[in-house]
Design a protein around this motif. Sequence first.
Motif, mmCIF file in Angstrom:
data_model
loop_
_atom_site.group_PDB
_atom_site.id
_atom_site.type_symbol
_atom_site.label_atom_id
_atom_site.label_comp_id
_atom_site.label_asym_id
_atom_site.label_seq_id
_atom_site.Cartn_x
_atom_site.Cartn_y
_atom_site.Cartn_z
ATOM 1 N N LEU A 259 47.620 31.694 22.150
ATOM 2 C CA LEU A 259 48.298 32.620 23.356
ATOM 3 C C LEU A 259 47.079 32.387 24.663
ATOM 4 N N GLN B 91 55.230 36.090 22.788
ATOM 5 C CA GLN B 91 55.322 35.545 24.314
ATOM 6 C C GLN B 91 56.364 36.085 25.101
ATOM 7 N N VAL C 54 53.790 32.432 17.890
ATOM 8 C CA VAL C 54 53.386 32.664 19.286
ATOM 9 C C VAL C 54 54.530 32.719 20.389
#
Length: 445
Positions: A125, A99, A95
Motif C-alpha cells: 500500500l 485502496q 490491496v
Amino acid sequence: MSNLNHLEAIRIALSHKKLKRVGKILHRMHPAKVAGLLEALPPVERLSVWSMVETERAGRILTYLHDEIRVALALELDLEDLIASAQHLELDDRVDLIQTLPSDLGNKLLRASSASQRKQLESMLAYPEDSAGGLMDADAIQIRADVKVSTVLRYLRLLETLPAHTDMLMVVDRKGHYQGGLRLSTLVTADLDRAVADVLDADIAGIAVTTEGSDVARLFQDHDLLSAPVVDEHNRVIGRITVDDVVDLIREDSDRALMHMAGLDDEADMFAPVLVSSRRRAVWLGINLITAFSAAWVIGLFQATLEQLVALAVLMPIVASMGGIAGSQTLTLVIRGLALGQVQKGNIRILLNRELGVSILNGLLWAVVIALLAVAWFGNWGLGAVLGSAILINLLCAALAGWAIPLILDRMGIDPALAGSVILTTVTDIVGFFAFLGLASVLLL
C-alpha cells in the motif's frame, strides 16, 4: 449460456421473485462474468442479485467491478462478511480492494488480516497504485544461487501449492540480492547435480518497484513475460508481477483513454442517478461551449462578408470538418505513440516532418477536388480557389496541432486523451474559419 442469456434469465427470475433461481445461475458463473452482469443491471435489480452472491465469492467478484460499483456493493455487505470474503483474495487483489474502499473500512480490512499479511499489505500500500509496487504480489518463491537443482526440486515438493502463474523462481544471493530467474522448464530438465547459478537466466531483469505501470506493461509485451520479479533500490526481491495483473492494467488504461476522450469517468456506474451523471457531464459540455463560442466569435468578425456572399456560409463547415478529421488522425497517432513509448525526444521532429508531408499531399489532393466541386456548384472560380486554399492551410495547421498538443499536455502532466480532442477542435475550427473567411474578404469582395 452467454452473458446476454444470463442477464435475461436473471431479470426474468427477478420479475417472478425467484431469488433462489438467481443464486443457482450465479453459482455456475465465473466471478468476472458475475461482475459484468452486475454492472449491466440497474441499481435496484443489482442489489437484489448481489444479495444472492455467496460470501466466499463476493470478494473475488468485487475485484472485477469498476470502482464506483465496487464501493457501493462492498458497503452493502456486513463487515464480518466483507472481511471473510477478502480473506479468499490474493494479496494484490486485497490491496486493490482496500485502496478503493473508504479509508475507515479499508483500515478495518487491513487490521483483520494476520500479522504477516498485514506487514506485506502495508508494504504494498506504500506504493502508488499504477506503479510496479502497486501491481506486485508478495508471493514470489526465492531460491539461493549456490544450491543444487536437486535441492530446489525437493524444496518445491514440500510446498503444498505453487503461487498462481508461477513460471520461474527468483534466484538471490546470500544477502537477498536478485541474480536472475530460473524458469521451471529449465529446472525440470537440468542435471540434478548442477548449481542453480549455472542454469539461471541472468537476462531476466528485475523491475524497479517505482516503475510506472505503462512501462511495466511494455516490458511484459516486449519480452513475452508471464511473471517478473520486482526489486527495491538495493536490488532485493520484494515481490513479483504476473501477466493477469498486466492484462487488467492494459484493459483499464484502454477504457480510461476511450472514456476520457468523451470527458467521462471510466470507473463510473453506467446506471448512476441522472443528477449525478448530469453534473459530471455538465463540466465537459461547458468546456465545449467555450470552444464553440470561440469559433462563433471568429465567424462574427466576418459577418459583413457572409452577408454579401451567402455561399460562404454553405461551404464553411467543409473547411472545419476536413481540418478536424486530419488533425484527429495525427492526434491519435501521437497519443498512441506516447502510450507505447514510440514517440520520444529523438524522433519527434521526424514525426512532425512526416505528418506535415502527409498533410501537404492530402491537402493538395482534396483542395483541388473540393475547389472543383465548389466551382461546379456555384459557378465561381474565385470561390473555389479560396475554399481550396483554406482547406490546405487548415490541414497543415491541423497536422501541426495534432502533433504539438499531446506533447505539450504530456509534458504538463495532463492526459492527452482527456483534453487533446477539445483543444484540437478549437484550433481547427478557428483556423479553418479564419482562413476561409479571411481569404474571401480579401479576394472576393
